[in-house]
Design a protein around this motif. Structure first.
Motif, PDB file in Angstrom:
ATOM      1  N   GLY A 104       0.796  -1.230   0.000  1.00 26.48           N
ATOM      2  CA  GLY A 104       0.000   0.000   0.000  1.00 26.48           C
ATOM      3  C   GLY A 104       0.822   1.269   0.000  1.00 26.48           C
ATOM      4  O   GLY A 104       0.286   2.352   0.251  1.00 26.48           O
ATOM      5  N   ALA A 105       2.135   1.170  -0.284  1.00 27.82           N
ATOM      6  CA  ALA A 105       2.966   2.371  -0.304  1.00 27.82           C
ATOM      7  C   ALA A 105       2.765   3.163  -1.584  1.00 27.82           C
ATOM      8  O   ALA A 105       3.114   4.332  -1.650  1.00 27.82           O
ATOM      9  CB  ALA A 105       4.441   1.994  -0.162  1.00 27.82           C
ATOM     10  N   PHE A 106       2.216   2.511  -2.604  1.00 30.53           N
ATOM     11  CA  PHE A 106       2.026   3.206  -3.881  1.00 30.53           C
ATOM     12  C   PHE A 106       0.706   2.761  -4.482  1.00 30.53           C
ATOM     13  O   PHE A 106       0.415   1.566  -4.537  1.00 30.53           O
ATOM     14  CB  PHE A 106       3.182   2.892  -4.834  1.00 30.53           C
ATOM     15  CG  PHE A 106       3.033   3.534  -6.177  1.00 30.53           C
ATOM     16  CD1 PHE A 106       3.173   4.898  -6.306  1.00 30.53           C
ATOM     17  CD2 PHE A 106       2.727   2.772  -7.286  1.00 30.53           C
ATOM     18  CE1 PHE A 106       3.015   5.499  -7.536  1.00 30.53           C
ATOM     19  CE2 PHE A 106       2.569   3.370  -8.527  1.00 30.53           C
ATOM     20  CZ  PHE A 106       2.720   4.734  -8.643  1.00 30.53           C
ATOM     21  N   GLU A 107      -0.085   3.735  -4.924  1.00 29.09           N
ATOM     22  CA  GLU A 107      -1.364   3.441  -5.561  1.00 29.09           C
ATOM     23  C   GLU A 107      -1.161   3.381  -7.068  1.00 29.09           C
ATOM     24  O   GLU A 107      -0.668   4.335  -7.659  1.00 29.09           O
ATOM     25  CB  GLU A 107      -2.374   4.534  -5.201  1.00 29.09           C
ATOM     26  CG  GLU A 107      -3.814   4.181  -5.509  1.00 29.09           C
ATOM     27  CD  GLU A 107      -4.382   3.123  -4.588  1.00 29.09           C
ATOM     28  OE1 GLU A 107      -5.195   2.314  -5.059  1.00 29.09           O
ATOM     29  OE2 GLU A 107      -3.996   3.109  -3.396  1.00 29.09           O
ATOM     30  N   GLU A 108      -1.507   2.225  -7.654  1.00 31.67           N
ATOM     31  CA  GLU A 108      -1.343   2.070  -9.099  1.00 31.67           C
ATOM     32  C   GLU A 108      -2.318   2.988  -9.830  1.00 31.67           C
ATOM     33  O   GLU A 108      -3.517   2.974  -9.534  1.00 31.67           O
ATOM     34  CB  GLU A 108      -1.621   0.612  -9.476  1.00 31.67           C
ATOM     35  CG  GLU A 108      -1.230   0.243 -10.881  1.00 31.67           C
ATOM     36  CD  GLU A 108       0.254   0.041 -11.030  1.00 31.67           C
ATOM     37  OE1 GLU A 108       0.787   0.430 -12.068  1.00 31.67           O
ATOM     38  OE2 GLU A 108       0.884  -0.505 -10.110  1.00 31.67           O
ATOM     39  N   PRO A 109      -1.827   3.851 -10.769  1.00 31.72           N
ATOM     40  CA  PRO A 109      -2.757   4.729 -11.488  1.00 31.72           C
ATOM     41  C   PRO A 109      -3.665   3.927 -12.413  1.00 31.72           C
ATOM     42  O   PRO A 109      -3.322   2.814 -12.830  1.00 31.72           O
ATOM     43  CB  PRO A 109      -1.827   5.652 -12.273  1.00 31.72           C
ATOM     44  CG  PRO A 109      -0.567   4.881 -12.424  1.00 31.72           C
ATOM     45  CD  PRO A 109      -0.442   4.030 -11.201  1.00 31.72           C
ATOM     46  N   ASP A 110      -4.826   4.504 -12.687  1.00 34.58           N
ATOM     47  CA  ASP A 110      -5.828   3.798 -13.485  1.00 34.58           C
ATOM     48  C   ASP A 110      -5.503   3.973 -14.959  1.00 34.58           C
ATOM     49  O   ASP A 110      -6.000   4.869 -15.629  1.00 34.58           O
ATOM     50  CB  ASP A 110      -7.220   4.360 -13.163  1.00 34.58           C
ATOM     51  CG  ASP A 110      -8.293   3.495 -13.797  1.00 34.58           C
ATOM     52  OD1 ASP A 110      -8.018   2.303 -14.039  1.00 34.58           O
ATOM     53  OD2 ASP A 110      -9.385   4.014 -14.053  1.00 34.58           O
ATOM     54  N   THR A 111      -4.612   3.126 -15.488  1.00 33.64           N
ATOM     55  CA  THR A 111      -4.228   3.207 -16.895  1.00 33.64           C
ATOM     56  C   THR A 111      -4.847   2.047 -17.652  1.00 33.64           C
ATOM     57  O   THR A 111      -5.555   1.209 -17.091  1.00 33.64           O
ATOM     58  CB  THR A 111      -2.704   3.158 -17.044  1.00 33.64           C
ATOM     59  OG1 THR A 111      -2.230   1.966 -16.431  1.00 33.64           O
ATOM     60  CG2 THR A 111      -2.048   4.346 -16.399  1.00 33.64           C
ATOM     61  N   LYS A 112      -4.549   1.997 -18.939  1.00 28.63           N
ATOM     62  CA  LYS A 112      -5.137   0.978 -19.795  1.00 28.63           C
ATOM     63  C   LYS A 112      -4.692  -0.428 -19.378  1.00 28.63           C
ATOM     64  O   LYS A 112      -5.475  -1.363 -19.345  1.00 28.63           O
ATOM     65  CB  LYS A 112      -4.710   1.245 -21.240  1.00 28.63           C
ATOM     66  CG  LYS A 112      -5.683   0.723 -22.272  1.00 28.63           C
ATOM     67  CD  LYS A 112      -5.284   1.234 -23.633  1.00 28.63           C
ATOM     68  CE  LYS A 112      -6.236   0.730 -24.695  1.00 28.63           C
ATOM     69  NZ  LYS A 112      -5.825   1.181 -26.017  1.00 28.63           N
ATOM     70  N   ALA A 113      -3.398  -0.556 -19.035  1.00 30.67           N
ATOM     71  CA  ALA A 113      -2.897  -1.875 -18.664  1.00 30.67           C
ATOM     72  C   ALA A 113      -3.402  -2.290 -17.290  1.00 30.67           C
ATOM     73  O   ALA A 113      -3.534  -3.480 -17.008  1.00 30.67           O
ATOM     74  CB  ALA A 113      -1.367  -1.860 -18.663  1.00 30.67           C
ATOM     75  N   LEU A 136      13.458  12.500 -11.621  1.00 29.99           N
ATOM     76  CA  LEU A 136      12.916  13.556 -10.779  1.00 29.99           C
ATOM     77  C   LEU A 136      11.415  13.388 -10.579  1.00 29.99           C
ATOM     78  O   LEU A 136      10.885  13.676  -9.518  1.00 29.99           O
ATOM     79  CB  LEU A 136      13.218  14.923 -11.397  1.00 29.99           C
ATOM     80  CG  LEU A 136      14.687  15.339 -11.378  1.00 29.99           C
ATOM     81  CD1 LEU A 136      14.851  16.662 -12.092  1.00 29.99           C
ATOM     82  CD2 LEU A 136      15.183  15.460  -9.955  1.00 29.99           C
ATOM     83  N   LYS A 137      10.708  12.921 -11.612  1.00 30.18           N
ATOM     84  CA  LYS A 137       9.253  12.933 -11.565  1.00 30.18           C
ATOM     85  C   LYS A 137       8.696  11.727 -10.826  1.00 30.18           C
ATOM     86  O   LYS A 137       7.713  11.831 -10.130  1.00 30.18           O
ATOM     87  CB  LYS A 137       8.715  12.971 -13.005  1.00 30.18           C
ATOM     88  CG  LYS A 137       7.219  13.085 -13.068  1.00 30.18           C
ATOM     89  CD  LYS A 137       6.776  13.730 -14.350  1.00 30.18           C
ATOM     90  CE  LYS A 137       5.269  13.897 -14.414  1.00 30.18           C
ATOM     91  NZ  LYS A 137       4.546  12.635 -14.449  1.00 30.18           N
ATOM     92  N   GLY A 138       9.327  10.579 -10.936  1.00 29.97           N
ATOM     93  CA  GLY A 138       8.769   9.379 -10.313  1.00 29.97           C
ATOM     94  C   GLY A 138       7.686   8.785 -11.165  1.00 29.97           C
ATOM     95  O   GLY A 138       7.964   8.553 -12.343  1.00 29.97           O
ATOM     96  N   PRO A 139       6.449   8.553 -10.661  1.00 33.63           N
ATOM     97  CA  PRO A 139       6.013   8.757  -9.282  1.00 33.63           C
ATOM     98  C   PRO A 139       6.360   7.576  -8.369  1.00 33.63           C
ATOM     99  O   PRO A 139       6.536   7.781  -7.181  1.00 33.63           O
ATOM    100  CB  PRO A 139       4.488   8.886  -9.426  1.00 33.63           C
ATOM    101  CG  PRO A 139       4.174   8.103 -10.646  1.00 33.63           C
ATOM    102  CD  PRO A 139       5.337   8.215 -11.549  1.00 33.63           C
ATOM    103  N   ALA A 140       6.440   6.364  -8.927  1.00 33.39           N
ATOM    104  CA  ALA A 140       6.709   5.214  -8.053  1.00 33.39           C
ATOM    105  C   ALA A 140       8.213   5.119  -7.791  1.00 33.39           C
ATOM    106  O   ALA A 140       9.029   5.637  -8.553  1.00 33.39           O
ATOM    107  CB  ALA A 140       6.211   3.929  -8.704  1.00 33.39           C
ATOM    108  N   LEU A 141       8.544   4.431  -6.712  1.00 31.38           N
ATOM    109  CA  LEU A 141       9.959   4.220  -6.395  1.00 31.38           C
ATOM    110  C   LEU A 141      10.617   3.365  -7.477  1.00 31.38           C
ATOM    111  O   LEU A 141      11.781   3.571  -7.825  1.00 31.38           O
ATOM    112  CB  LEU A 141      10.063   3.531  -5.040  1.00 31.38           C
ATOM    113  CG  LEU A 141      11.420   3.535  -4.380  1.00 31.38           C
ATOM    114  CD1 LEU A 141      11.847   4.939  -4.091  1.00 31.38           C
ATOM    115  CD2 LEU A 141      11.369   2.734  -3.108  1.00 31.38           C
TER     116      LEU A 141
END
Lengths: 137, 89
Positions: free
Chosen positions: A99-108, B25-30
């Protein structure tokens, strides 16, 4: 340097530079992290291999000696690129799972879960009864 | 002809390094940042090899080989640190 060698070196250098550029452009252009892994790990490594082969022929044409240490670099990179890609994919799956990163809602979309009751082996083995698993101890 | 080709290739690789820096610089993920650093190392190796070809010097390959090894080890160490909180367990 003969004309044939020069044309070959030019073609290989241009091909390699184009692949390196395309791989880095993929890093900017593609929408999600898992997709962005593709460009650098494949196209860039291949482009660098082309540059190294060009360098072998260039020094053969200029200095008249065959050298092999460029091929050593290429071999090393071709061996290590999939390993780093695998590790980076594991890091991403791990960060998404905790839960450290929320996956963006993309096509894949988000990376799929594996079949069965297990999960991707990022921090622990996929299931508790996996052979030689640290999850059992 | 070969001088012009090498200059074009240098421009391509420099542009690729700029793209990588932007993603770093932009990321967003690690994970993106680790990929960007790994790609930056590969592009730096390409730059070293092109400079070696322009300077017609054989001495740059040791640097390229060392950078390839250090880049791989640092990527793996970074990933291991994120995954396990420790590098050598």
């Amino acid at each position: 340097m003969t004309m044939v060698v020069e044309i070959m070196v030019c073609a290989l250098v241009l091909l390699g530079a184009a692949f390196v550029l395309i791989g880095s452009w993929a890093l900017v252009r593609l929408p999600s992290t898992m997709e962005r892994l593709h460009g650098p790990t494949k196209a860039t490594t291949l482009g660098l291999g082309s540059l190294l082969v060009a360098s072998v022929f260039y020094f053969q044409g200029r200095l008249g000696v065959w050298t092999a240490h460029e091929l050593l670099i290429a071999l090393f990179l071709f061996i290590t690129a999939p390993i780093s890609a695998n590790m980076i994919a594991k890091v991403h799956l791990h960060r998404v799972r905790i839960g450290a990163f929320e996956e963006p809602d993309t096509k894949a979309g988000a990376p799929p879960r594996p079949p069965g009751e297990g999960d991707w082996a990022t921090f622990e083995a996929p299931t508790r009864n996996t052979q030689a698993s640290t999850a059992n101890t | 002809m070969i001088t012009l080709t090498l200059q074009i290739a240098l421009g391509c690789v420099a542009l690729a390094l700029l793209f990588n820096g932007w993603r770093l610089l932009k990321g967003p993920a690690l994970g993106d940042r680790i990929v960007a650093l790994d790609t930056m190392v590969i592009n730096a190796i390409a730059l070293i090899i092109l400079i070696g070809m322009i300077g017609e010097s054989d001495a740059y390959f040791e640097a390229a080989l060392l950078l390839a090894m250090v880049g791989f080890v640092s990527t793996i160490a970074y990933c291991k640190f994120i995954l396990r909180g420790d590098i050598v367990e």
